[in-house]
Design a protein around this motif. Structure first.
Motif, PDB file in Angstrom:
ATOM      1  N   PRO A   6       1.107  -1.338  -0.151  1.00  0.00           N
ATOM      2  CA  PRO A   6       0.149   0.239  -0.189  1.00  0.00           C
ATOM      3  C   PRO A   6       0.941   1.211   0.122  1.00  0.00           C
ATOM      4  O   PRO A   6       2.059   0.932   0.809  1.00  0.00           O
ATOM      5  N   VAL A   7       0.443   2.511  -0.212  1.00  0.00           N
ATOM      6  CA  VAL A   7       1.157   3.104  -0.476  1.00  0.00           C
ATOM      7  C   VAL A   7       0.857   4.890   0.436  1.00  0.00           C
ATOM      8  O   VAL A   7      -0.272   4.783   0.465  1.00  0.00           O
ATOM      9  N   ASP A   8       1.314   5.012   0.771  1.00  0.00           N
ATOM     10  CA  ASP A   8       1.336   6.250   2.743  1.00  0.00           C
ATOM     11  C   ASP A   8       1.061   7.149   1.288  1.00  0.00           C
ATOM     12  O   ASP A   8       2.137   8.054   0.363  1.00  0.00           O
ATOM     13  N   LEU A   9       0.341   8.221   2.158  1.00  0.00           N
ATOM     14  CA  LEU A   9       0.058   9.811   1.987  1.00  0.00           C
ATOM     15  C   LEU A   9       1.404  10.599   2.154  1.00  0.00           C
ATOM     16  O   LEU A   9       2.920   9.977   2.869  1.00  0.00           O
ATOM     17  N   ALA A  10       2.107  11.669   1.372  1.00  0.00           N
ATOM     18  CA  ALA A  10       3.320  11.708   1.048  1.00  0.00           C
ATOM     19  C   ALA A  10       3.119  12.885   2.245  1.00  0.00           C
ATOM     20  O   ALA A  10       2.699  14.240   2.574  1.00  0.00           O
ATOM     21  N   ARG A  11       4.316  12.708   3.050  1.00  0.00           N
ATOM     22  CA  ARG A  11       4.538  14.121   4.326  1.00  0.00           C
ATOM     23  C   ARG A  11       5.433  15.129   3.972  1.00  0.00           C
ATOM     24  O   ARG A  11       6.189  15.925   3.608  1.00  0.00           O
ATOM     25  N   LYS A  12       4.851  16.128   3.388  1.00  0.00           N
ATOM     26  CA  LYS A  12       5.403  17.118   2.469  1.00  0.00           C
ATOM     27  C   LYS A  12       5.502  18.722   3.216  1.00  0.00           C
ATOM     28  O   LYS A  12       5.593  20.061   2.997  1.00  0.00           O
ATOM     29  N   ILE A 144      -0.470  16.397  -3.219  1.00  0.00           N
ATOM     30  CA  ILE A 144      -0.538  17.227  -1.638  1.00  0.00           C
ATOM     31  C   ILE A 144       0.157  18.114  -1.924  1.00  0.00           C
ATOM     32  O   ILE A 144      -0.275  19.653  -1.230  1.00  0.00           O
ATOM     33  N   LEU A 145       1.212  18.355  -2.122  1.00  0.00           N
ATOM     34  CA  LEU A 145       2.065  20.054  -1.993  1.00  0.00           C
ATOM     35  C   LEU A 145       1.788  20.583  -3.571  1.00  0.00           C
ATOM     36  O   LEU A 145       1.626  21.268  -2.917  1.00  0.00           O
TER      37      LEU A 145
END
Length: 407
Positions: A6-12, A144-145
């Protein structure tokens, strides 16, 4: 064949981006759209309604600041209520209420955006609202970014637009400062009834700071960044709102101001076509920005609930290229389209306020239960005294009751 991880959300998201994210939804959602409807309830005392709403929100804001560092996850309010009550049905209910508030809020603000666009392009407002929602939905799914950077740029333009409102309002009536004392309401029940009734609408203008908690999984150093982002967003918003609403109610005739979806444009009636055109452009950006951020928030709540196994697993799908919850975003956009074509802006705003106040009551109560049953948190968690969530609970209940009594 190996199963795909599974792909996680990006922490940016850093603090500046987080604050601009919060400001983008609060400013775009309320001040550019609801000043007229608030003035229809409270008259010239509309600025006081915004201050009352700010006080109600502030206590809950401090509660969110602690809870966001205790549980820095998507679907923030649902996670907080789950930790406080350990009740899956209640957790799901709160999560759906938060998502619904974002969906209904997006629908309301898209109608405001359409009203500003219709002043420039002679097309039906419902059609324009649909186009806005579809374009913004695509941006929200992009990344998101990318989407929050666009929102941050739009937010800076929004704040510039509010600066123009203050400047041209004072320019139109240089004696405005001398009139400022007329904003102080008398101690009369009928006057304060209108102010408190308008506060429920004005409360909608502060919906946004809690959205910060719902992107917690995409924030850099959440234990430090989340509380600072929440509190800075509330402080900046309250000051801007009071100044702008004060100028507007002192300059624009109340007969023009009440019940319009594009209230701030009246300040520029005598400022010239160029300035008026610039402001209309900023107003369109501000309102579409509000739609963007609420769609981002609602999709993360849906994603978070599904990840917690409270909703179907297909809603947890994250696109490996964009790193965004694309399926949840599509569902949210579809629901926003339905609401925007069915209900008027004032009803949508009041419905959003009621939904969020119910959530605030439960979130504050959850923090009270945690503080009474658990040891004090450690590890750099932002903590508030127990009377803070108690005050947040009491004030939220009072505003809810006021809204029901004045309907």
């Amino acid at each position: 064949m190996m199963s795909q991880q599974p792909v996680d959300l990006a922490r940016k998201l850093t603090l500046p981006l987080l604050v601009l994210y919060g400001l983008g939804v609060t400013i775009g959602a309320g001040i550019y759209v609801l000043v007229g409807a608030t003035a229809a309830e409270a008259g010239i005392y509309a600025p006081i309604s915004f201050l009352v709403a700010a006080v109600v929100v502030a206590f809950t804001g401090f509660s969110y600041a602690e809870l966001a560092t205790r549980h820095p996850v998507s679907a923030g309010a649902a996670a907080y209520v789950d930790a406080g009550f350990r009740s899956p049905p209640l957790t799901l209910t709160v999560g759906l209420l938060v998502a619904a508030s974002g969906i209904v809020s997006s629908a309301a603000v898209s109608l405001g955006a359409a009203a500003y666009i219709a002043d420039v392009i002679a097309l039906p407002q419902t059609f324009l609202a649909i186009v806005v929602i579809l374009i913004i939905g695509a941006i929200a799914a992009w990344g998101i970014l990318e989407s929050v950077t666009i929102a941050a740029i739009f937010t800076l333009l929004e704040i510039g637009g509010l600066g123009l409102v203050i400047f041209f309002g004072i320019k139109a009536d240089p004696g405005i400062l001398a009139k400022s004392l007329t904003l102080l309401p008398p101690l009369e029940l009928s006057v304060w009834g209108g102010i408190l009734s308008a506060s429920l609408l004005a409360f909608f203008a502060f919906v946004g700071f809690e959205d910060i908690a719902n992107v917690a999984e995409e924030v850099v150093e959440p234990h430090k960044t989340l509380p600072r982002g929440i509190l800075l967003t509330l402080a900046i918003t309250a000051v801007l709102y009071f100044l702008v609403v004060s100028v507007v109610v002192l300059v624009v005739p109340m007969s023009q101001l009440a019940d319009t979806a594009a209230p701030l444009a009246f300040v520029f009636d005598e400022a010239g076509s160029t300035t008026s055109g610039i402001f209309h452009g900023i107003s369109i950006i501000a309102t579409t920005n509000g739609v963007l951020i609420q769609i981002i928030m609602a999709s993360r709540v849906i994603y978070g609930l599904a990840k917690q196994k409270n909703l179907p697993a297909f809603l947890t799908a994250v696109n490996p290229v964009t790193r965004t919850p694309v399926v949840a975003t599509v569902v949210v956009v579809a629901l926003v389209l339905i609401f925007a074509t069915l209900l008027p802006i004032a009803e949508l705003a009041e419905a959003t306020s009621t939904l969020i106040l119910v959530v605030f009551c439960l979130v504050n109560l959850a923090l009270i239960r945690m503080k009474r049953s658990e040891a004090a948190p450690s590890g750099g968690v932002f903590a508030v005294p127990i009377w803070v969530p108690a005050a947040g609970l009491l004030l939220s209940v009072m505003l809810l009751i006021t809204g029901f009594l004045t309907d």
